[in-house]
Design an enzyme around this catalytic site. Structure first.
Site, short mmCIF file in Angstrom:
data_model
loop_
_atom_site.label_atom_id
_atom_site.label_comp_id
_atom_site.label_asym_id
_atom_site.label_seq_id
_atom_site.Cartn_x
_atom_site.Cartn_y
_atom_site.Cartn_z
CG HIS A 7 -90.78 56.95 103.57
ND1 HIS A 7 -92.03 56.79 104.12
CD2 HIS A 7 -90.92 56.66 102.25
CE1 HIS A 7 -92.89 56.44 103.17
NE2 HIS A 7 -92.24 56.34 102.03
CE LYS A 37 -98.37 54.17 96.38
NZ LYS A 37 -97.09 54.43 97.06
NE ARG A 46 -90.82 49.50 99.27
CZ ARG A 46 -91.98 50.12 99.33
NH1 ARG A 46 -92.69 50.08 100.41
NH2 ARG A 46 -92.45 50.76 98.28
CB SER A 94 -97.30 54.41 103.41
OG SER A 94 -96.10 55.12 103.47
P1 ADP Z 1 -94.79 56.82 96.04
O1 ADP Z 1 -96.27 56.83 96.11
O2 ADP Z 1 -94.21 57.93 95.20
O3 ADP Z 1 -94.17 55.47 95.72
P2 ADP Z 1 -94.00 56.37 98.80
O4 ADP Z 1 -94.18 57.33 99.92
O5 ADP Z 1 -94.77 55.10 98.84
O6 ADP Z 1 -94.32 57.22 97.51
O7 ADP Z 1 -92.46 56.03 98.61
C1 ADP Z 1 -91.50 57.02 98.39
C2 ADP Z 1 -90.15 56.36 98.16
O8 ADP Z 1 -89.73 55.70 99.33
C3 ADP Z 1 -90.17 55.30 97.05
O9 ADP Z 1 -88.97 55.36 96.32
C4 ADP Z 1 -90.25 54.02 97.81
O10 ADP Z 1 -89.69 52.93 97.08
C5 ADP Z 1 -89.41 54.37 99.03
N1 ADP Z 1 -89.73 53.50 100.15
C6 ADP Z 1 -90.92 53.34 100.75
N2 ADP Z 1 -90.84 52.43 101.75
C7 ADP Z 1 -89.54 52.02 101.77
C8 ADP Z 1 -88.79 51.06 102.56
N3 ADP Z 1 -89.37 50.34 103.52
N4 ADP Z 1 -87.48 50.90 102.28
C9 ADP Z 1 -86.90 51.62 101.30
N5 ADP Z 1 -87.53 52.51 100.52
C10 ADP Z 1 -88.83 52.71 100.75
#
Ligand code: ADP
Length: 169
Positions: free
Chosen positions: A20, A44, A93, A131
């Site tokens: 993030h 989630k 990703r 996460s």
């Molecule tokens: P959501 O539940 O809305 O997907 P997340 O917190 O899991 O929320 O992810 C928020 C954003 O961050 C998403 O666009 C996700 O693809 C991106 N993201 C999460 N982990 C990574 C990572 N390791 N590399 C790049 N982008 C990421």
């Protein structure tokens, strides 16, 4: 005077990871301001409360200028309109991210023509970082040091005292 270009980076951030942080930092190369907006993803199960997530994110980004941290409920495009954002910033990703991200981006575009979604490809080193995997590893007693910022690591250690602090070889 040129209008400030604001992007909203929405997500569950349960907890914030280095993936993030990387997307947000790189977003700042394109946008004048990035607002990290903590939302609840009904698909989630959250480990942390919104207040805990915000506190971890604030500590993580406190030294980075042009970032704000907030939370939102309801439609993301309504929140974007409220804060004057012209863009939604998301990370990509793997191919499995793509399908859901495309649906979300197209639905948001349908709801608000003026707001576009911008995707940044993950850094090679963060490809596997999510996460979900961080929480699962910590819960099982494995180290996630280096995969989450220090404030998130400390909170995870509070929740999962069995988590090993040392980096695995
Ligand atoms: P959501 O539940 O809305 O997907 P997340 O917190 O899991 O929320 O992810 C928020 C954003 O961050 C998403 O666009 C996700 O693809 C991106 N993201 C999460 N982990 C990574 C990572 N390791 N590399 C790049 N982008 C990421």
């Amino acid at each position: 005077m040129r209008k400030e270009k604001i992007a909203v980076c929405p997500g569950s951030f349960d907890p914030i990871t280095i993936g993030h942080v990387d997307i947000i930092r790189r977003g700042l190369c394109v946008f004048d301001k990035v607002i990290i907006a903590v939302g609840h993803n009904p698909l989630k199960m959250d480990l942390f409360t919104t207040e805990e997530k915000i506190a971890m994110i604030r500590k993580t980004v406190e030294s980075i200028p042009r970032i704000e941290v907030d939370s939102f409920e309801g439609l993301l495009v309504d929140y974007c309109r409220k804060v004057g954002a012209c863009a939604i910033l998301r990370g990509l990703r793997v191919i499995s991210d793509f399908e859901m991200e495309m649906q979300l981006a197209l639905m948001n575009k349908r709801l608000c023509e003026k707001i576009d979604t911008f995707f940044l490809m993950t850094d090679y080193n963060h490809l596997f970082v999510s996460s979900t995997i961080v929480k699962a590893t910590a819960a099982a007693g494995g180290s996630v040091e280096g995969l989450v910022p220090q404030p998130a690591l400390e909170k995870l250690m509070e929740k999962f005292p069995q988590m090993m602090k040392k980096q695995h070889p």
